[in-house]
Design a protein around this motif. Sequence first.
Motif, PDB file in Angstrom:
ATOM      1  N   GLY A 124       0.805  -1.211   0.000  1.00  0.00           N
ATOM      2  CA  GLY A 124       0.000   0.000   0.000  1.00  0.00           C
ATOM      3  C   GLY A 124       0.835   1.256   0.000  1.00  0.00           C
ATOM      4  O   GLY A 124       2.061   1.225  -0.127  1.00  0.00           O
ATOM      5  N   LEU A 125       0.155   2.391   0.165  1.00  0.00           N
ATOM      6  CA  LEU A 125       0.787   3.708   0.074  1.00  0.00           C
ATOM      7  C   LEU A 125       1.333   4.190   1.402  1.00  0.00           C
ATOM      8  O   LEU A 125       2.077   5.169   1.442  1.00  0.00           O
ATOM      9  CB  LEU A 125      -0.216   4.729  -0.473  1.00  0.00           C
ATOM     10  N   GLY A 126       0.967   3.523   2.500  1.00  0.00           N
ATOM     11  CA  GLY A 126       1.461   3.956   3.805  1.00  0.00           C
ATOM     12  C   GLY A 126       0.411   3.779   4.872  1.00  0.00           C
ATOM     13  O   GLY A 126      -0.770   4.070   4.654  1.00  0.00           O
ATOM     14  N   GLY A 127       0.807   3.309   6.051  1.00  0.00           N
ATOM     15  CA  GLY A 127      -0.160   3.081   7.114  1.00  0.00           C
ATOM     16  C   GLY A 127      -1.171   2.039   6.683  1.00  0.00           C
ATOM     17  O   GLY A 127      -0.846   1.054   6.015  1.00  0.00           O
ATOM     18  N   PHE A 128      -2.432   2.250   7.058  1.00  0.00           N
ATOM     19  CA  PHE A 128      -3.507   1.368   6.609  1.00  0.00           C
ATOM     20  C   PHE A 128      -4.004   1.839   5.244  1.00  0.00           C
ATOM     21  O   PHE A 128      -4.287   3.013   5.054  1.00  0.00           O
ATOM     22  CB  PHE A 128      -4.663   1.380   7.606  1.00  0.00           C
ATOM     23  N   ASP A 129      -4.113   0.910   4.309  1.00  0.00           N
ATOM     24  CA  ASP A 129      -4.716   1.163   3.003  1.00  0.00           C
ATOM     25  C   ASP A 129      -5.994   0.345   2.873  1.00  0.00           C
ATOM     26  O   ASP A 129      -6.155  -0.694   3.532  1.00  0.00           O
ATOM     27  CB  ASP A 129      -3.762   0.776   1.869  1.00  0.00           C
ATOM     28  N   ILE A 130      -6.891   0.791   2.016  1.00  0.00           N
ATOM     29  CA  ILE A 130      -8.143   0.077   1.757  1.00  0.00           C
ATOM     30  C   ILE A 130      -7.937  -0.871   0.582  1.00  0.00           C
ATOM     31  O   ILE A 130      -7.373  -0.483  -0.443  1.00  0.00           O
ATOM     32  CB  ILE A 130      -9.283   1.069   1.462  1.00  0.00           C
ATOM     33  N   ASN A 146      -3.191   6.953   7.171  1.00  0.00           N
ATOM     34  CA  ASN A 146      -4.096   5.834   7.458  1.00  0.00           C
ATOM     35  C   ASN A 146      -5.455   6.056   6.797  1.00  0.00           C
ATOM     36  O   ASN A 146      -6.053   7.125   6.944  1.00  0.00           O
ATOM     37  CB  ASN A 146      -4.289   5.679   8.966  1.00  0.00           C
ATOM     38  N   ASP A 147      -5.931   5.035   6.102  1.00  0.00           N
ATOM     39  CA  ASP A 147      -7.229   5.110   5.426  1.00  0.00           C
ATOM     40  C   ASP A 147      -7.992   3.819   5.724  1.00  0.00           C
ATOM     41  O   ASP A 147      -7.515   2.724   5.406  1.00  0.00           O
ATOM     42  CB  ASP A 147      -7.039   5.279   3.919  1.00  0.00           C
ATOM     43  N   PHE A 148      -9.174   3.945   6.311  1.00  0.00           N
ATOM     44  CA  PHE A 148      -9.930   2.744   6.677  1.00  0.00           C
ATOM     45  C   PHE A 148     -11.421   3.064   6.770  1.00  0.00           C
ATOM     46  O   PHE A 148     -11.866   4.134   6.389  1.00  0.00           O
ATOM     47  CB  PHE A 148      -9.432   2.124   7.984  1.00  0.00           C
ATOM     48  N   TYR A 149     -12.204   2.102   7.261  1.00  0.00           N
ATOM     49  CA  TYR A 149     -13.657   2.251   7.384  1.00  0.00           C
ATOM     50  C   TYR A 149     -14.310   2.634   6.057  1.00  0.00           C
ATOM     51  O   TYR A 149     -15.073   3.599   5.975  1.00  0.00           O
ATOM     52  CB  TYR A 149     -14.009   3.304   8.446  1.00  0.00           C
ATOM     53  N   TYR A 150     -14.010   1.893   5.008  1.00  0.00           N
ATOM     54  CA  TYR A 150     -14.652   2.153   3.710  1.00  0.00           C
ATOM     55  C   TYR A 150     -16.105   1.710   3.793  1.00  0.00           C
ATOM     56  O   TYR A 150     -16.420   0.613   4.272  1.00  0.00           O
ATOM     57  CB  TYR A 150     -13.923   1.370   2.624  1.00  0.00           C
ATOM     58  N   ASN A 151     -17.022   2.558   3.319  1.00  0.00           N
ATOM     59  CA  ASN A 151     -18.442   2.258   3.398  1.00  0.00           C
ATOM     60  C   ASN A 151     -19.139   2.844   2.180  1.00  0.00           C
ATOM     61  O   ASN A 151     -18.916   4.010   1.837  1.00  0.00           O
ATOM     62  CB  ASN A 151     -19.030   2.843   4.690  1.00  0.00           C
ATOM     63  N   ILE A 152     -19.976   2.051   1.508  1.00  0.00           N
ATOM     64  CA  ILE A 152     -20.647   2.485   0.275  1.00  0.00           C
ATOM     65  C   ILE A 152     -22.160   2.363   0.441  1.00  0.00           C
ATOM     66  O   ILE A 152     -22.666   1.380   1.001  1.00  0.00           O
ATOM     67  CB  ILE A 152     -20.228   1.616  -0.933  1.00  0.00           C
ATOM     68  N   ARG A 153     -22.860   3.350  -0.089  1.00  0.00           N
ATOM     69  CA  ARG A 153     -24.303   3.245  -0.262  1.00  0.00           C
ATOM     70  C   ARG A 153     -24.656   3.933  -1.568  1.00  0.00           C
ATOM     71  O   ARG A 153     -24.370   5.116  -1.742  1.00  0.00           O
ATOM     72  CB  ARG A 153     -25.067   3.870   0.893  1.00  0.00           C
ATOM     73  N   ASN A 154     -25.259   3.188  -2.488  1.00  0.00           N
ATOM     74  CA  ASN A 154     -25.556   3.676  -3.835  1.00  0.00           C
ATOM     75  C   ASN A 154     -24.265   4.193  -4.482  1.00  0.00           C
ATOM     76  O   ASN A 154     -23.333   3.430  -4.659  1.00  0.00           O
ATOM     77  CB  ASN A 154     -26.667   4.726  -3.790  1.00  0.00           C
ATOM     78  N   LEU A 158     -17.818   6.563   1.946  1.00  0.00           N
ATOM     79  CA  LEU A 158     -17.197   7.242   3.079  1.00  0.00           C
ATOM     80  C   LEU A 158     -15.857   6.581   3.403  1.00  0.00           C
ATOM     81  O   LEU A 158     -15.687   5.382   3.230  1.00  0.00           O
ATOM     82  CB  LEU A 158     -18.095   7.180   4.319  1.00  0.00           C
ATOM     83  N   ILE A 159     -14.928   7.396   3.892  1.00  0.00           N
ATOM     84  CA  ILE A 159     -13.614   6.922   4.320  1.00  0.00           C
ATOM     85  C   ILE A 159     -13.275   7.620   5.630  1.00  0.00           C
ATOM     86  O   ILE A 159     -13.619   8.787   5.815  1.00  0.00           O
ATOM     87  CB  ILE A 159     -12.514   7.276   3.287  1.00  0.00           C
ATOM     88  N   THR A 160     -12.595   6.923   6.509  1.00  0.00           N
ATOM     89  CA  THR A 160     -11.976   7.560   7.672  1.00  0.00           C
ATOM     90  C   THR A 160     -10.491   7.682   7.387  1.00  0.00           C
ATOM     91  O   THR A 160      -9.848   6.725   6.965  1.00  0.00           O
ATOM     92  CB  THR A 160     -12.195   6.740   8.944  1.00  0.00           C
TER      93      THR A 160
END
Length: 749
Positions: free
Chosen positions: A364-370, A395-403, A407-409
């Motif tokens: 990944g690109l660094g830290g947490f990746d999705i 850090n990038d996490f908590y990926y969430n999709i609706r339609n 969202l990303i944290t």
Amino acid sequence: MTLTKNILVAIFLCLVSFTINAQNQKQLVKVGDQLYGEGDFYGASIWYKQALDIDSTYLDIVFKYAEALRGYNDYAKAESKYFYVYKKDRGIVYPLAPFWYSMMLKYNGKYSEAKTSFKRIKRFFSKDKKSYYYLKVMNETESCEEAIKIMKDSVLVDINNMGSSINTYSSELGGTLLNDSTVVYSSLRDEKMQGNNIVVDTSLYLVRLFKGVKHNNTWELDNKLDEKINEPGFHIANGCLNAKGTVFYYTRCDRSFNCKIYAVNYDKGTWGTPYEIKEVNMEGSNSTQPSIAEVEGKEVLFFSSNRTGGKGQLDIWYAHKNENGSFTTPANAGENINTIEDEITPFYHPKDTALYFSSNWHYGLGGFDIFKSHSKLTNFEKPENVGYPINTSTNDFYYNIRNHTALITSNRNGSYPKKGETCCNDIWVYEIPDTTKQIYTTLEELNRYLPVRLYFHNDHPNPRSTDTLTDLNYFTTYKEYTKLFNEYKKEYTQGLAGDEKEDALIDIEDLFGEYIDKGANDLQLFTPLLIKELEAGKTITLTIKGFASPLSKSDYNVNLTLRRVSSLINYLSEYDNGKILPYINGTAKNGAKLVFMKVPFGEYQSVKTISDDIADKRNSVYSPGAAYERKIEIIAIQASDTSRIALDGSVLEKLPLLTFKDTSIRLSLNQTEKQLKIINNGEAPLKIFSATFSCEGFTIDLPAKEIPVMEPLFLNLTYHPKEAAAKKCTVEFLTNTIPNKIRKEIIIE
């Protein structure tokens, strides 16, 4: 006698002062250690910094300071302090200083430097090749290489912070869309954060679940969730609702962060009584970050846990929901998903039949990746990185999709910082584009990635010649150059041993891998785009600048650089059975042309520290420093309509010219705004594509339209200084002129 007495008194006073300072320093470090042990890394850093202000030579305190900086995500400062310890200690007492220095390089997006650093520090951990640090260093070396490729294939997505009503100067995370206009998320708000009359439990500083709503495309805080969920004395986070909207799942942690998954029934705005999902919780381990989804008609609960039976630390697990409401025994998502480090924040998207999750081990690109893995639960495929800018070096996490909304944290730059640019997490939102992948579609976009640098062996092509042309094409010279890899290693390491020899070998590996091979790859990426523009009827002007190492006289080197430019033109002429040749010789049916502007600098701009001693071939021929100078660069691309081409093939279109009123930009430390007067002194409309700052805290408003010839204009610069503001910075403007990058110095007085 009086003089002697005065000297003795002075010595005594110095000793007393030294003793007092030493005692004060020990006290400061003691408090810092206590705060660090309690997890207050920001507080610890302040005390360590005060201790270093007394005496900055103690490596132990510098290392502790670096650890505290890393603890609250101040990657830039941590990089500097780890490097200081590394250079002073050479990994003897503090072997983790070079390790974390390399990691901070990656977290700061310096992938080529990080890759080289990881190669160098491998020796500190090579005694135990099964140890975590050795495996991590080897993995990160490859990960940095992959990060460079990911950045090339980046998707152009507009990702926005959800705004100051949702996000605060503390941390917000785990945003979940319940519908198109309602979000549930977790927040750790301090006593000053009391938006919409929500009073936080200031005595406990607990994580709480909040609800936000969307009004006129703006996200606003609505309220804290029911107290049945936000139970007093516990951290509550990671809320999600099942597809039917009847059961809400979340994480409940005690103050020692022992976490379990809970649920509560929901019916038309009314909450039931929370209950523990006992089948998925395991005593002695954490179960957290639940995400419920329908897979092949059945509800499946995904979560993260460090329970026994996993592949590493935190793993992704899942359990099916039975008809009676209970859950099956959790199953591990398997080795394609889980690694020896952490896999967290799962989200299964039924439309994609894909599991999204974050990892700090997969490339990944660094830290947490999705990452994304296609699966119907029978077999999880090898995950793929979702790319930049969804992922960043933070850090990038908590990926969430609706339609079509995701969202990303993330603690990326642009978050609301309390303790530094990347200290704290915010929730970010973006609309998913219709196309899944978009590389470069126009030469204007490719301008952002110039220059394309192509490298040559000493005095090649056609050595010992004064000709300005060659029959060879660039890829012929490139392939011959790569055959000299072992010769370069042998010559450049001659007379060296131990660490010096190993470092020299790494330098040569980087020369060929990060520069020579990269140039050839960039050219292969560039050429199809060039054809696309020519086929569209545009006439293209390529500006090519040449350099050479200083072994020969300047007039000889000018001819040498012209031969190197000639090899590039030959490559383009022969590409794909002569597909570009009609545009070069002016016979293309659509009237488009490919025109070359040659700028042969020769030795005139070579680095003066490079050896020009022919007897010292190690440094004058085989050193990376000398090799970096033997290159040509495609530095600018101009596209014009065929109607602006003269009969002799020359381009009638003139160039714009960006001119500033002041030679440098001067600001006072407390100045937050400044207007920069510019004018287009050229003979064609000027475009400013972007402005990149070397320091944090700057923004600038760029004109959306072209700037006409001789028309003055003001650019609005804003500056939000930090506690430790730099005294000098730079801003680089990307334009459609030549050269296409204009750099200005910023002086903060």
